[in-house]
Design an enzyme around this catalytic site. Structure first.
Site, PDB file in Angstrom:
ATOM      1  N   ASN A 147      -6.065   0.884  -5.655  1.00  0.00           N
ATOM      2  CA  ASN A 147      -6.414  -0.508  -5.409  1.00  0.00           C
ATOM      3  C   ASN A 147      -7.890  -0.711  -5.692  1.00  0.00           C
ATOM      4  O   ASN A 147      -8.732  -0.133  -5.011  1.00  0.00           O
ATOM      5  CB  ASN A 147      -6.114  -0.901  -3.957  1.00  0.00           C
ATOM      6  CG  ASN A 147      -6.610  -2.307  -3.646  1.00  0.00           C
ATOM      7  OD1 ASN A 147      -6.337  -3.246  -4.396  1.00  0.00           O
ATOM      8  ND2 ASN A 147      -7.363  -2.458  -2.563  1.00  0.00           N
ATOM      9  N   GLU A 148      -8.162  -1.492  -6.731  1.00  0.00           N
ATOM     10  CA  GLU A 148      -9.526  -1.886  -7.081  1.00  0.00           C
ATOM     11  C   GLU A 148     -10.487  -0.721  -7.280  1.00  0.00           C
ATOM     12  O   GLU A 148     -11.589  -0.701  -6.703  1.00  0.00           O
ATOM     13  CB  GLU A 148     -10.065  -2.884  -6.042  1.00  0.00           C
ATOM     14  CG  GLU A 148      -9.150  -4.086  -5.901  1.00  0.00           C
ATOM     15  CD  GLU A 148      -9.699  -5.226  -5.037  1.00  0.00           C
ATOM     16  OE1 GLU A 148     -10.557  -4.960  -4.191  1.00  0.00           O
ATOM     17  OE2 GLU A 148      -9.259  -6.376  -5.238  1.00  0.00           O
TER      18      GLU A 148
ATOM     19  N   GLU B 292      -3.763 -10.230  -7.900  1.00  0.00           N
ATOM     20  CA  GLU B 292      -4.295 -10.660  -6.597  1.00  0.00           C
ATOM     21  C   GLU B 292      -5.212 -11.829  -6.849  1.00  0.00           C
ATOM     22  O   GLU B 292      -6.131 -11.728  -7.669  1.00  0.00           O
ATOM     23  CB  GLU B 292      -5.196  -9.584  -5.974  1.00  0.00           C
ATOM     24  CG  GLU B 292      -4.557  -8.538  -5.141  1.00  0.00           C
ATOM     25  CD  GLU B 292      -5.612  -7.739  -4.334  1.00  0.00           C
ATOM     26  OE1 GLU B 292      -6.654  -8.298  -3.945  1.00  0.00           O
ATOM     27  OE2 GLU B 292      -5.375  -6.551  -4.111  1.00  0.00           O
TER      28      GLU B 292
ATOM     29  N   TRP C 261       0.840  -1.202   0.000  1.00  0.00           N
ATOM     30  CA  TRP C 261       0.000   0.000   0.000  1.00  0.00           C
ATOM     31  C   TRP C 261       0.875   1.252   0.000  1.00  0.00           C
ATOM     32  O   TRP C 261       1.759   1.398   0.846  1.00  0.00           O
ATOM     33  CB  TRP C 261      -0.927   0.011   1.198  1.00  0.00           C
ATOM     34  CG  TRP C 261      -2.159  -0.842   1.108  1.00  0.00           C
ATOM     35  CD1 TRP C 261      -3.101  -0.946   2.099  1.00  0.00           C
ATOM     36  CD2 TRP C 261      -2.643  -1.667   0.031  1.00  0.00           C
ATOM     37  NE1 TRP C 261      -4.124  -1.797   1.688  1.00  0.00           N
ATOM     38  CE2 TRP C 261      -3.861  -2.251   0.435  1.00  0.00           C
ATOM     39  CE3 TRP C 261      -2.173  -1.994  -1.239  1.00  0.00           C
ATOM     40  CZ2 TRP C 261      -4.607  -3.118  -0.389  1.00  0.00           C
ATOM     41  CZ3 TRP C 261      -2.899  -2.860  -2.054  1.00  0.00           C
ATOM     42  CH2 TRP C 261      -4.088  -3.388  -1.629  1.00  0.00           C
TER      43      TRP C 261
ATOM     44  N   TRP D 162      -2.505 -13.296  -3.114  1.00  0.00           N
ATOM     45  CA  TRP D 162      -2.931 -12.527  -1.934  1.00  0.00           C
ATOM     46  C   TRP D 162      -3.117 -13.511  -0.814  1.00  0.00           C
ATOM     47  O   TRP D 162      -3.894 -14.439  -0.983  1.00  0.00           O
ATOM     48  CB  TRP D 162      -4.256 -11.803  -2.207  1.00  0.00           C
ATOM     49  CG  TRP D 162      -4.711 -11.010  -1.024  1.00  0.00           C
ATOM     50  CD1 TRP D 162      -5.438 -11.473   0.049  1.00  0.00           C
ATOM     51  CD2 TRP D 162      -4.461  -9.612  -0.772  1.00  0.00           C
ATOM     52  NE1 TRP D 162      -5.647 -10.464   0.954  1.00  0.00           N
ATOM     53  CE2 TRP D 162      -5.059  -9.309   0.472  1.00  0.00           C
ATOM     54  CE3 TRP D 162      -3.788  -8.598  -1.467  1.00  0.00           C
ATOM     55  CZ2 TRP D 162      -5.011  -8.037   1.035  1.00  0.00           C
ATOM     56  CZ3 TRP D 162      -3.748  -7.339  -0.901  1.00  0.00           C
ATOM     57  CH2 TRP D 162      -4.359  -7.067   0.328  1.00  0.00           C
TER      58      TRP D 162
ATOM     59  N   TYR E 285     -11.511 -13.306  -6.961  1.00  0.00           N
ATOM     60  CA  TYR E 285     -12.116 -13.727  -5.689  1.00  0.00           C
ATOM     61  C   TYR E 285     -13.504 -14.292  -5.936  1.00  0.00           C
ATOM     62  O   TYR E 285     -14.508 -13.614  -5.700  1.00  0.00           O
ATOM     63  CB  TYR E 285     -12.199 -12.539  -4.714  1.00  0.00           C
ATOM     64  CG  TYR E 285     -10.838 -12.051  -4.287  1.00  0.00           C
ATOM     65  CD1 TYR E 285     -10.077 -12.786  -3.376  1.00  0.00           C
ATOM     66  CD2 TYR E 285     -10.297 -10.880  -4.816  1.00  0.00           C
ATOM     67  CE1 TYR E 285      -8.816 -12.362  -2.994  1.00  0.00           C
ATOM     68  CE2 TYR E 285      -9.025 -10.452  -4.443  1.00  0.00           C
ATOM     69  CZ  TYR E 285      -8.300 -11.193  -3.533  1.00  0.00           C
ATOM     70  OH  TYR E 285      -7.046 -10.772  -3.162  1.00  0.00           O
TER      71      TYR E 285
END
Ligand SMILES: *[C@@H]1O[C@H](CO)[C@@H](O)[C@H](O)[C@H]1NC(C)=O
Ligand SMILES: *[C@@H]1O[C@H](CO)[C@@H](O)[C@H](O)[C@H]1NC(C)=O
Ligand SMILES: *[C@@H]1O[C@H](CO)[C@@H](O)[C@H](O)[C@H]1NC(C)=O
Ligand SMILES: *[C@@H]1O[C@H](CO)[C@@H](O)[C@H](O)[C@H]1NC(C)=O
Length: 373
Positions: free
Chosen positions: A190-191, A301, A79, A331, A265
């Protein structure tokens, strides 16, 4: 001083200087549908550690990087943001406290913690991917900007004041490391998602911000950091729609976006069919688009909370086998540090554990035997 002394001194200076000239810096880059790291165009394995940027013990940071090097995990995503709306004594990077001027913290509990990560990465030959903002509220993110600028998760992308502050933050981070060979790529966020928006909102935002980053630093790669939402195809489930406002292919085609990212995911995305098979197709479908556009894809990820050793090798293998996927990063990385084990969110695979050995050693051997693929 006579003429010959002058010549002698001049020559001495040249020799002394040339001894100090380092070999030309090698920044990670794309090369066709693969990535080049330290001059080696090859497939790579890597991982994610959001928490490493907020550690306060340099020895812990160093230990992680040395373990990554030992395990041949070449790229680490960390991050690069930590936005706060309230004063804190903990590590923070940018304060967005209503009623006060926004402030970027370059102090010991601020970006100096990220400096330690970059330094340790340089020392151990690890490359970093650094996103500048989170879509989610962890470590502030777009919600922290929203609190300050009265924006929302959708208006944030086009709000002049919020975007100006975001760019100030980007400039502060990029200027610190623009000559570091440890930076693999800068990442917009991020995303990032813009639910219910037309995809041009995110595409235009990515176009402007990626051009801005390249204007500050033309040496390093830039990517979006999105989950890879596809505009059609596949089995037509939600990830194959633009519900989240992102069109992976449209962003990949932007001139200042060097490669594509995608995440995986199946559980959080509500996929009810066989996760291993669904994910394998998700990987392949992204690889096909990357091949078509002519830029590499990065499986940035992915993880599983159960049956890791059953599912992950299928995805790792698909990534390695696809000619347009240049690397995969599970991840998330875990390790045992001075204070104990790092955060276990169910996806964590701890360095040295049996699962780590099974997944990483097997994958490393596959990468090795695939050669430069
Ligand atoms: C390049 O990468 C391949 C595959 O990981 C590895 O086998 C090889 O040793 C690397 N070469 C160099 C010079 O680092
Ligand atoms: C946000 O709204 C508050 C309350 O209405 C106001 O005081 C503040 O100035 C606004 N901030 C911005 C950046 O517009
Ligand atoms: C992340 O993005 C989505 C889509 O815009 C939004 O619904 C969600 O609220 C965002 N997350 C946060 C914490 O704002
Ligand atoms: C784990 O995943 C593999 C690959 O999909 C599958 O064959 C196996 O049945 C799974 N095992 C369990 C216990 O779910």
């Amino acid at each position: 001083m006579n003429f010959f002394t002058l010549i002698f001194l001049a020559l001495t200076a040249v020799v002394a200087n040339s001894a100090k000239i380092p070999i030309r810096a090698q920044y990670p880059s794309t090369s066709g549908l693969k990535f080049t790291i330290d001059g080696n165009a090859t497939y790579f394995a890597g991982t994610n550690s959001y928490w490493i940027s907020f550690l306060t013990n340099d020895a812990d940071v160093d230990l992680v990087m040395s373990h990554l090097n030992t395990a041949n995990l070449k790229v680490l995503r960390v991050w690069g943001f930590n936005d706060i709306n309230k004063a804190t004594s903990e590590v923070w990077y940018q304060s967005l406290i209503p009623g006060q001027q926004p402030k970027i913290n370059t102090g010991a509990n601020g970006l100096q913690r990220l400096d330690a990560v970059v330094r340790a990465a340089e020392k151990h030959g690890i490359k970093l991917i650094i996103p500048f903002v989170n879509n989610w509220s962890d470590y502030g993110g777009i919600p922290a900007y929203n609190t300050y600028f009265n924006t929302t998760s959708t208006t944030w992308f086009t709000n002049t004041a919020a975007q100006a502050q975001y760019r100030k933050y980007i400039k502060a981070v990029v200027s610190r490391y623009k000559t570091s060979e440890a930076i693999f790529a800068w990442e917009l966020g991020n995303e990032p998602r813009c639910q219910g928006c037309v995809t041009s909102v995110i595409t235009n935002w990515a176009k402007g911000v990626s051009a801005y980053i390249k204007s500050l630093d033309s040496r390093h790669m830039v990517t979006l950091g999105d989950e890879g939402w596809l505009n059609g195809g596949g089995d037509g489930t939600y990830p194959y729609t633009t519900w989240e406002g992102v069109d992976f292919e449209a962003v990949l085609k932007l001139p200042n976006i060097d490669f594509g990212t995608f995440h995986l995911y199946p559980i959080s995305w509500g996929i009810t069919t066989d996760h291993a098979a669904w994910g394998k197709a998700w990987f392949a479908n992204h690889g096909d688009i990357c091949a078509k556009v002519g830029k590499p894809c990065l499986a940035e990820e992915f993880g599983a909370t159960t049956n890791k050793t059953g599912i992950l090798p299928i995805w790792q293998r698909q990534a390695l086998d696809h000619p347009a996927i240049g690397g995969d990063m599970y991840w998330q990385y875990g390790d045992k540090l001075s204070y104990g084990n790092t955060h276990d969110d169910g996806y964590t695979i701890y360095y040295g554990s049996d699962v780590f050995k099974t997944l990483m050693l097997g994958h490393a051997a596959d990468i090795q035997s695939a050669g430069s693929n």
